[in-house]
Design a protein around this motif. Structure first.
Motif, PDB file in Angstrom:
ATOM      1  N   PRO A  56       1.076  -0.179 -12.572  1.00  0.00           N
ATOM      2  CA  PRO A  56       0.137   0.046 -13.677  1.00  0.00           C
ATOM      3  C   PRO A  56       0.487  -0.830 -14.868  1.00  0.00           C
ATOM      4  N   PRO A  57      -0.454  -1.600 -15.374  1.00  0.00           N
ATOM      5  CA  PRO A  57      -0.153  -2.442 -16.538  1.00  0.00           C
ATOM      6  C   PRO A  57       0.110  -1.581 -17.769  1.00  0.00           C
TER       7      PRO A  57
ATOM      8  N   PRO B  58     -10.656   2.710  -8.321  1.00  0.00           N
ATOM      9  CA  PRO B  58      -9.409   3.332  -8.793  1.00  0.00           C
ATOM     10  C   PRO B  58      -8.616   3.981  -7.677  1.00  0.00           C
ATOM     11  N   GLU B  59      -9.300   4.341  -6.599  1.00  0.00           N
ATOM     12  CA  GLU B  59      -8.599   4.964  -5.469  1.00  0.00           C
ATOM     13  C   GLU B  59      -7.667   4.009  -4.753  1.00  0.00           C
ATOM     14  N   ARG B  60      -7.796   2.724  -5.008  1.00  0.00           N
ATOM     15  CA  ARG B  60      -6.971   1.732  -4.317  1.00  0.00           C
ATOM     16  C   ARG B  60      -5.662   1.431  -5.051  1.00  0.00           C
ATOM     17  N   TYR B  61      -5.453   2.011  -6.202  1.00  0.00           N
ATOM     18  CA  TYR B  61      -4.210   1.787  -6.936  1.00  0.00           C
ATOM     19  C   TYR B  61      -3.201   2.855  -6.525  1.00  0.00           C
TER      20      TYR B  61
ATOM     21  N   HIS C 122      -2.013   7.704  -6.815  1.00  0.00           N
ATOM     22  CA  HIS C 122      -2.183   8.676  -5.735  1.00  0.00           C
ATOM     23  C   HIS C 122      -1.329   9.915  -5.972  1.00  0.00           C
ATOM     24  N   GLY C 123      -1.923  11.049  -5.669  1.00  0.00           N
ATOM     25  CA  GLY C 123      -1.179  12.300  -5.759  1.00  0.00           C
ATOM     26  C   GLY C 123      -1.199  12.946  -7.127  1.00  0.00           C
ATOM     27  N   ASN C 124      -1.841  12.314  -8.091  1.00  0.00           N
ATOM     28  CA  ASN C 124      -1.895  12.892  -9.430  1.00  0.00           C
ATOM     29  C   ASN C 124      -3.267  12.634 -10.035  1.00  0.00           C
ATOM     30  N   MET C 125      -4.127  13.625  -9.922  1.00  0.00           N
ATOM     31  CA  MET C 125      -5.489  13.471 -10.416  1.00  0.00           C
ATOM     32  C   MET C 125      -5.542  13.364 -11.930  1.00  0.00           C
ATOM     33  N   GLU C 126      -4.463  13.729 -12.602  1.00  0.00           N
ATOM     34  CA  GLU C 126      -4.443  13.630 -14.065  1.00  0.00           C
ATOM     35  C   GLU C 126      -4.588  12.179 -14.530  1.00  0.00           C
ATOM     36  N   TYR C 127      -4.065  11.231 -13.751  1.00  0.00           N
ATOM     37  CA  TYR C 127      -4.190   9.825 -14.125  1.00  0.00           C
ATOM     38  C   TYR C 127      -5.661   9.403 -14.169  1.00  0.00           C
ATOM     39  N   TYR C 128      -6.410   9.853 -13.153  1.00  0.00           N
ATOM     40  CA  TYR C 128      -7.834   9.523 -13.125  1.00  0.00           C
ATOM     41  C   TYR C 128      -8.570  10.203 -14.276  1.00  0.00           C
ATOM     42  N   GLN C 129      -8.202  11.437 -14.551  1.00  0.00           N
ATOM     43  CA  GLN C 129      -8.831  12.155 -15.649  1.00  0.00           C
ATOM     44  C   GLN C 129      -8.542  11.481 -16.979  1.00  0.00           C
TER      45      GLN C 129
ATOM     46  N   TYR D 112     -11.174   2.296   5.603  1.00  0.00           N
ATOM     47  CA  TYR D 112     -10.928   0.873   5.834  1.00  0.00           C
ATOM     48  C   TYR D 112      -9.594   0.413   5.261  1.00  0.00           C
ATOM     49  N   TYR D 113      -9.216   0.929   4.101  1.00  0.00           N
ATOM     50  CA  TYR D 113      -7.978   0.496   3.445  1.00  0.00           C
ATOM     51  C   TYR D 113      -6.777   1.385   3.782  1.00  0.00           C
ATOM     52  N   GLY D 114      -6.981   2.373   4.656  1.00  0.00           N
ATOM     53  CA  GLY D 114      -5.891   3.257   5.023  1.00  0.00           C
ATOM     54  C   GLY D 114      -6.137   4.695   4.591  1.00  0.00           C
ATOM     55  N   LYS D 115      -5.326   5.582   5.153  1.00  0.00           N
ATOM     56  CA  LYS D 115      -5.509   7.020   4.965  1.00  0.00           C
ATOM     57  C   LYS D 115      -5.315   7.449   3.521  1.00  0.00           C
ATOM     58  N   HIS D 116      -4.286   6.919   2.853  1.00  0.00           N
ATOM     59  CA  HIS D 116      -3.985   7.363   1.492  1.00  0.00           C
ATOM     60  C   HIS D 116      -5.106   6.989   0.529  1.00  0.00           C
ATOM     61  N   VAL D 117      -5.662   5.801   0.691  1.00  0.00           N
ATOM     62  CA  VAL D 117      -6.791   5.383  -0.148  1.00  0.00           C
ATOM     63  C   VAL D 117      -8.003   6.254   0.145  1.00  0.00           C
ATOM     64  N   GLN D 118      -8.235   6.526   1.411  1.00  0.00           N
ATOM     65  CA  GLN D 118      -9.357   7.377   1.793  1.00  0.00           C
ATOM     66  C   GLN D 118      -9.227   8.765   1.159  1.00  0.00           C
ATOM     67  N   GLN D 119      -8.040   9.326   1.212  1.00  0.00           N
ATOM     68  CA  GLN D 119      -7.828  10.645   0.631  1.00  0.00           C
ATOM     69  C   GLN D 119      -8.051  10.637  -0.878  1.00  0.00           C
ATOM     70  N   ALA D 120      -7.575   9.581  -1.541  1.00  0.00           N
ATOM     71  CA  ALA D 120      -7.765   9.488  -2.988  1.00  0.00           C
ATOM     72  C   ALA D 120      -9.250   9.401  -3.337  1.00  0.00           C
ATOM     73  N   ALA D 121     -10.005   8.629  -2.549  1.00  0.00           N
ATOM     74  CA  ALA D 121     -11.440   8.513  -2.783  1.00  0.00           C
ATOM     75  C   ALA D 121     -12.133   9.853  -2.582  1.00  0.00           C
ATOM     76  N   GLN D 122     -11.752  10.560  -1.533  1.00  0.00           N
ATOM     77  CA  GLN D 122     -12.335  11.871  -1.275  1.00  0.00           C
ATOM     78  C   GLN D 122     -12.033  12.838  -2.408  1.00  0.00           C
ATOM     79  N   GLN D 123     -10.811  12.793  -2.925  1.00  0.00           N
ATOM     80  CA  GLN D 123     -10.417  13.682  -4.020  1.00  0.00           C
ATOM     81  C   GLN D 123     -11.197  13.387  -5.295  1.00  0.00           C
ATOM     82  N   LEU D 124     -11.469  12.104  -5.539  1.00  0.00           N
ATOM     83  CA  LEU D 124     -12.258  11.743  -6.716  1.00  0.00           C
ATOM     84  C   LEU D 124     -13.666  12.329  -6.632  1.00  0.00           C
ATOM     85  N   LEU D 125     -14.248  12.293  -5.443  1.00  0.00           N
ATOM     86  CA  LEU D 125     -15.578  12.878  -5.279  1.00  0.00           C
ATOM     87  C   LEU D 125     -15.527  14.395  -5.368  1.00  0.00           C
TER      88      LEU D 125
END
Length: 246
Positions: free
Chosen positions: A133-134, A156-159, A163-170, A189-202
């Motif tokens: 993270p910059p 954002p799900e690709r960073y 991952h694992g902390n929805m507070e960062y997205y909030q 397509y980018y892997g399971k962890h990215v997929q899970q993060a995208a699902q959590q965002l939705l």
């Protein structure tokens, strides 16, 4: 022996698969200026495929990454015009525009001395490092807003550091950033962890927009695969993405 990749044909595409979004705000369809399509014919082919799946407007977003793809309106305009002309020659009048996907780093600040390429109105698509993270991120986002822009954070799900902390997205939302999730992320397509993060965002209702982030044929095939995933299709069709308002 030579092996040739078979292009996806329009007859194989699930009709109206992407009608829920209408407008694709993230793709790389200006030939030869970044890691997206390299030929005008390929760009036209991809646009036709997106149309066959229900896309009715495209805002394509070449990378603007100063140390790798130093793009601006000046570098984008001519190759974009070639694609637009090729579409018109085929009688294809789909609304087709260009903006940019700006990479936020130390070289971005000088770019704001000139008007930025927006998706529409004051919306600016931005991305950040996949590695770490910059530390200046909040300042850059503040500077964008102070200049009158609304930042839209690409994928954002690709960073992985989020991952694992929805507070960062909030936090990104709290400081005025819209979030754009890639369709490709939801396919795995980018892997399971990215997929899970995208699902959590939705699931959390934090995603505002979606986009194909289409670069090449492999991406197109992954997107068409959504047609075979009934659960994902239902999720996408019910989610209140804002793409159709752009």
């Amino acid at each position: 022996m030579f092996f040739f990749r078979r292009r996806t044909s329009a007859t194989e595409l699930p009709a109206q698969l992407l009608a829920f979004m209408g407008t694709d705000i993230h793709s790389h369809l200006v030939p030869g200026i970044d890691d997206g399509v390299q030929e005008t014919a390929t760009a036209v082919h991809f646009i036709e495929q997106l149309q066959a799946m229900g896309i009715n407007k495209i805002i394509t977003t070449p990378h603007a990454m100063m140390d790798r793809y130093p793009n601006s309106a000046d570098t984008i305009r001519a190759p974009f015009a070639e694609v637009a002309a090729a579409l018109q020659a085929k009688g294809n009048n789909i609304p087709f525009h260009f903006a940019a996907e700006y990479y936020l780093d130390e070289q971005f600040a000088p770019l704001m001395a000139q008007p930025l390429l927006t998706l529409t109105g004051n919306l600016v698509l931005v991305e950040i490092s996949f590695m770490a993270p910059p530390p200046q991120l909040h300042q850059w986002l503040f500077d964008l807003q102070a200049a009158g822009y609304q930042p839209v954070m690409a994928h954002p799900e690709r960073y992985p550091y989020y991952h694992g902390n929805m507070e960062y997205y909030q936090q990104l939302k709290n400081i005025g950033c819209l979030l754009q999730v890639n369709l490709l992320s939801l396919t795995g397509y980018y892997g399971k962890h990215v997929q899970q993060a995208a699902q959590q965002l939705l699931q959390a209702g934090l995603a505002d927009l979606t986009g194909t982030d289409l670069h090449h044929e492999k991406h197109l095939r992954a997107i068409t695969g959504i047609g075979q995933d009934k659960k994902l299709r239902q999720l996408l069709e019910k989610y209140p993405f804002k793409n159709n308002s752009l």
